[in-house]
Design a protein around this motif. Structure first.
Motif, PDB file in Angstrom:
ATOM      1  N   LYS A 213       0.775  -1.114   0.083  1.00 60.56           N
ATOM      2  CA  LYS A 213      -0.064  -0.005   0.270  1.00 60.56           C
ATOM      3  C   LYS A 213       0.931   1.181   0.147  1.00 60.56           C
ATOM      4  CE  LYS A 213      -3.526   2.248   2.554  1.00 60.56           C
ATOM      5  NZ  LYS A 213      -4.614   2.188   3.881  1.00 60.56           N
ATOM      6  N   GLN A 214       1.877   1.473   0.913  1.00 59.81           N
ATOM      7  CA  GLN A 214       2.714   2.533   0.907  1.00 59.81           C
ATOM      8  C   GLN A 214       3.745   2.635   0.073  1.00 59.81           C
ATOM      9  OE1 GLN A 214       4.089   3.823   4.550  1.00 59.81           O
ATOM     10  NE2 GLN A 214       2.729   2.927   5.869  1.00 59.81           N
ATOM     11  N   CYS A 215       4.441   1.395  -0.579  1.00 57.09           N
ATOM     12  CA  CYS A 215       5.711   1.554  -1.407  1.00 57.09           C
ATOM     13  C   CYS A 215       4.980   1.187  -3.041  1.00 57.09           C
ATOM     14  CB  CYS A 215       6.590   0.643  -1.129  1.00 57.09           C
ATOM     15  SG  CYS A 215       7.254   0.687   0.487  1.00 57.09           S
ATOM     16  N   GLY A 216       3.748   0.769  -3.203  1.00 55.42           N
ATOM     17  CA  GLY A 216       3.467   0.492  -4.549  1.00 55.42           C
ATOM     18  C   GLY A 216       4.210  -0.549  -5.247  1.00 55.42           C
ATOM     19  N   VAL A 217       4.974  -1.406  -4.518  1.00 54.42           N
ATOM     20  CA  VAL A 217       5.464  -2.753  -5.035  1.00 54.42           C
ATOM     21  C   VAL A 217       5.457  -3.864  -3.776  1.00 54.42           C
ATOM     22  CG1 VAL A 217       7.048  -1.500  -6.671  1.00 54.42           C
ATOM     23  CG2 VAL A 217       7.942  -1.917  -4.346  1.00 54.42           C
ATOM     24  N   SER A 218       5.609  -4.906  -4.247  1.00 57.27           N
ATOM     25  CA  SER A 218       5.893  -6.104  -3.085  1.00 57.27           C
ATOM     26  C   SER A 218       7.153  -5.976  -2.576  1.00 57.27           C
ATOM     27  CB  SER A 218       5.343  -7.339  -3.806  1.00 57.27           C
ATOM     28  OG  SER A 218       6.501  -7.677  -4.675  1.00 57.27           O
ATOM     29  N   VAL A 219       7.176  -6.553  -1.350  1.00 57.24           N
ATOM     30  CA  VAL A 219       8.668  -6.755  -0.623  1.00 57.24           C
ATOM     31  C   VAL A 219       9.710  -7.376  -1.427  1.00 57.24           C
ATOM     32  CG1 VAL A 219       9.884  -7.873   1.323  1.00 57.24           C
ATOM     33  CG2 VAL A 219       7.387  -6.907   1.735  1.00 57.24           C
ATOM     34  N   TRP A 220       9.008  -8.328  -2.160  1.00 58.79           N
ATOM     35  CA  TRP A 220      10.151  -8.962  -3.026  1.00 58.79           C
ATOM     36  C   TRP A 220      10.710  -8.111  -4.280  1.00 58.79           C
ATOM     37  CZ3 TRP A 220      13.291 -11.979  -0.815  1.00 58.79           C
ATOM     38  CH2 TRP A 220      12.752 -12.649   0.312  1.00 58.79           C
ATOM     39  N   GLU A 221       9.618  -7.546  -4.872  1.00 59.38           N
ATOM     40  CA  GLU A 221       9.983  -6.580  -6.030  1.00 59.38           C
ATOM     41  C   GLU A 221      11.100  -5.422  -5.607  1.00 59.38           C
ATOM     42  OE1 GLU A 221       8.187  -3.669  -9.474  1.00 59.38           O
ATOM     43  OE2 GLU A 221       6.845  -4.822  -8.316  1.00 59.38           O
ATOM     44  N   TYR A 222      10.842  -5.056  -4.284  1.00 52.85           N
ATOM     45  CA  TYR A 222      11.688  -4.218  -3.795  1.00 52.85           C
ATOM     46  C   TYR A 222      13.266  -4.453  -3.549  1.00 52.85           C
ATOM     47  CZ  TYR A 222      12.972  -0.216  -0.367  1.00 52.85           C
ATOM     48  OH  TYR A 222      13.467   0.778   0.076  1.00 52.85           O
ATOM     49  N   VAL A 223      13.096  -5.786  -2.913  1.00 57.86           N
ATOM     50  CA  VAL A 223      14.340  -6.431  -2.590  1.00 57.86           C
ATOM     51  C   VAL A 223      14.948  -6.623  -4.052  1.00 57.86           C
ATOM     52  CG1 VAL A 223      15.544  -8.475  -1.920  1.00 57.86           C
ATOM     53  CG2 VAL A 223      13.671  -7.661  -0.397  1.00 57.86           C
ATOM     54  N   THR A 224      14.403  -6.899  -4.878  1.00 62.42           N
ATOM     55  CA  THR A 224      14.917  -7.236  -6.219  1.00 62.42           C
ATOM     56  C   THR A 224      15.625  -6.156  -7.098  1.00 62.42           C
ATOM     57  OG1 THR A 224      13.446  -9.159  -6.722  1.00 62.42           O
ATOM     58  CG2 THR A 224      14.436  -8.254  -8.663  1.00 62.42           C
ATOM     59  N   ARG A 225      14.730  -4.801  -6.813  1.00 56.21           N
ATOM     60  CA  ARG A 225      15.310  -3.661  -7.349  1.00 56.21           C
ATOM     61  C   ARG A 225      16.647  -3.429  -6.835  1.00 56.21           C
ATOM     62  NH1 ARG A 225      10.146   0.558  -7.426  1.00 56.21           N
ATOM     63  NH2 ARG A 225       9.080  -0.363  -9.200  1.00 56.21           N
ATOM     64  N   LEU A 226      16.766  -3.413  -5.543  1.00 55.53           N
ATOM     65  CA  LEU A 226      18.147  -3.046  -4.635  1.00 55.53           C
ATOM     66  C   LEU A 226      19.125  -4.046  -5.184  1.00 55.53           C
ATOM     67  CD1 LEU A 226      16.916  -2.446  -1.178  1.00 55.53           C
ATOM     68  CD2 LEU A 226      17.670  -0.793  -2.830  1.00 55.53           C
ATOM     69  N   ARG A 227      19.007  -5.312  -5.329  1.00 56.71           N
ATOM     70  CA  ARG A 227      19.872  -6.235  -5.954  1.00 56.71           C
ATOM     71  C   ARG A 227      20.291  -5.732  -7.377  1.00 56.71           C
ATOM     72  NH1 ARG A 227      17.269 -11.696  -3.363  1.00 56.71           N
ATOM     73  NH2 ARG A 227      18.028 -11.591  -1.237  1.00 56.71           N
ATOM     74  N   VAL A 228      19.250  -5.680  -8.113  1.00 59.11           N
ATOM     75  CA  VAL A 228      19.839  -5.265  -9.493  1.00 59.11           C
ATOM     76  C   VAL A 228      20.354  -3.984  -9.708  1.00 59.11           C
ATOM     77  CG1 VAL A 228      18.771  -4.506 -11.884  1.00 59.11           C
ATOM     78  CG2 VAL A 228      17.723  -6.315 -10.729  1.00 59.11           C
ATOM     79  N   SER A 229      20.157  -2.973  -8.762  1.00 57.12           N
ATOM     80  CA  SER A 229      20.968  -1.794  -8.516  1.00 57.12           C
ATOM     81  C   SER A 229      22.348  -2.195  -8.285  1.00 57.12           C
ATOM     82  CB  SER A 229      20.476  -0.847  -7.693  1.00 57.12           C
ATOM     83  OG  SER A 229      21.008   0.127  -7.555  1.00 57.12           O
ATOM     84  N   HIS A 230      22.602  -2.966  -7.469  1.00 62.62           N
ATOM     85  CA  HIS A 230      23.912  -3.334  -7.119  1.00 62.62           C
ATOM     86  C   HIS A 230      24.737  -4.027  -8.036  1.00 62.62           C
ATOM     87  CE1 HIS A 230      26.803  -4.237  -3.712  1.00 62.62           C
ATOM     88  NE2 HIS A 230      27.034  -5.618  -4.402  1.00 62.62           N
ATOM     89  N   ALA A 231      23.984  -4.971  -8.544  1.00 63.13           N
ATOM     90  CA  ALA A 231      24.627  -5.384  -9.893  1.00 63.13           C
ATOM     91  C   ALA A 231      25.117  -4.563 -11.045  1.00 63.13           C
ATOM     92  CB  ALA A 231      23.400  -6.396 -10.468  1.00 63.13           C
ATOM     93  N   GLN A 232      24.070  -3.648 -11.364  1.00 64.65           N
ATOM     94  CA  GLN A 232      24.527  -2.692 -12.289  1.00 64.65           C
ATOM     95  C   GLN A 232      25.791  -1.790 -11.849  1.00 64.65           C
ATOM     96  OE1 GLN A 232      20.808  -0.565 -12.016  1.00 64.65           O
ATOM     97  NE2 GLN A 232      20.061  -0.841 -14.278  1.00 64.65           N
ATOM     98  N   ARG A 233      26.105  -1.675 -10.502  1.00 68.09           N
ATOM     99  CA  ARG A 233      27.104  -0.824 -10.100  1.00 68.09           C
ATOM    100  C   ARG A 233      28.412  -1.901 -10.471  1.00 68.09           C
ATOM    101  NH1 ARG A 233      31.175  -1.081  -6.440  1.00 68.09           N
ATOM    102  NH2 ARG A 233      29.964  -2.683  -5.206  1.00 68.09           N
TER     103      ARG A 233
END
Length: 283
Positions: A213-233
């Motif tokens: 409700k607050q973040c607009g994404v599920s917990v797992w999508e949120y975790v995945t975004r951070l992991r992809v961001s780390h991979a991009q770096r």
């Protein structure tokens, strides 16, 4: 008759991961709280506006370099952003590598909005960063990131902790701010919803409902975004093999890494992303 302020929807820079610098105009009010996995820099040329950020209201004033972590649910309040300025998003994984002093990292991950003292040099520097970000010259991006790192170090050295801010958050806002910080600190580790919920003192089902409700994404999508961001770096700044990039970013194997990377990086494969965005080696 008074016209209502426009309401923001997701734009390109909000829906993509990565490093962006752009000029902001009269953007109006965000339609709902949203999150993104980046550190966000706001620099307003005139006026002011307020954020509801992690259950508290904080004001962004013109002429002050203002920094927040987009991983905490945030939303502009009426009348929204009504003046020009320059905005930056910086991937969290890049920011964490700077190892900033005086607890600046922890302050941002805890939901604090950090605002610098007015500095006449900031506007000219941000205008230059905007030009560098839009330049095709391979060396200017490296200089841009070095200058930004130095400016963040200066910010950490001279910025005092804020006065008490006004609380005005929706259901569970403070708990969600704690959850997003916990995820930011452990996204490379094996995570489960019960473990995340336990740290915040929440029931797993309640966590999933309020987080969505607050973040607009599920917990797992949120975790995945951070992991992809780390991979991009890692892809941009190192020669690490793709399989090791996947494992170091928190993915259990290469297969889910490729799927997640394609979803969150405009359908690019990791090797193609590296070739396209690789920073030039220093002279």
């Amino acid at each position: 008759m008074r016209r209502s302020a426009p309401r923001l929807t997701a734009t390109r820079h909000e829906s993509e991961l990565g490093f962006h610098v752009w000029r902001m105009g009269n953007a109006g009010i965000m339609a709902a709280p949203h999150t993104h996995p980046d550190i966000e820099v706001n620099f307003l040329f005139a006026g002011s506006f307020s954020y509801l950020h992690g259950g508290e209201i904080a004001t962004v004033e013109a002429g002050r370099l203002t920094v927040l972590w987009g991983g905490v649910p945030h939303q502009t309040t009426a009348p929204g952003i009504v003046g020009p300025g320059i905005w930056i998003t910086l991937p969290l994984a890049w920011f964490l590598q700077w190892q900033l002093p005086h607890g600046l990292q922890d302050r941002l991950l805890s939901g604090e909005i950090v605002s610098a003292r007015p500095d006449p040099a900031d506007r000219a520097q941000l205008e230059r960063w905007l030009d560098d970000a839009n330049s095709k010259h391979p060396g200017r991006r490296r200089v841009l990131l070095l200058e930004m790192e130095a400016r963040f170090h200066r910010l950490a050295l001279v910025t005092p902790r804020p006065r008490h801010r006004q609380h005005a958050g929706p259901e569970g806002a403070g708990q969600i701010a704690r959850v997003t910080r916990f995820i930011a600190e452990h996204y490379r580790d094996p995570l489960t919803v019960p473990a995340i919920a336990a740290d915040a003192g929440m029931h797993p089902k309640y966590l999933m409902r309020v987080f969505k409700k607050q973040c607009g994404v599920s917990v797992w999508e949120y975790v995945t975004r951070l992991r992809v961001s780390h991979a991009q770096r890692l892809l941009i700044t190192t020669d690490t093999k793709i399989v090791d990039v996947a494992l170091e970013s928190g993915f259990a194997s290469v297969s889910p890494f490729y799927q997640a990377f394609s979803t969150h990086a405009n359908h690019q494969r990791p090797l193609a992303y590296r070739r396209k965005h690789r920073l030039p080696a220093p002279a």
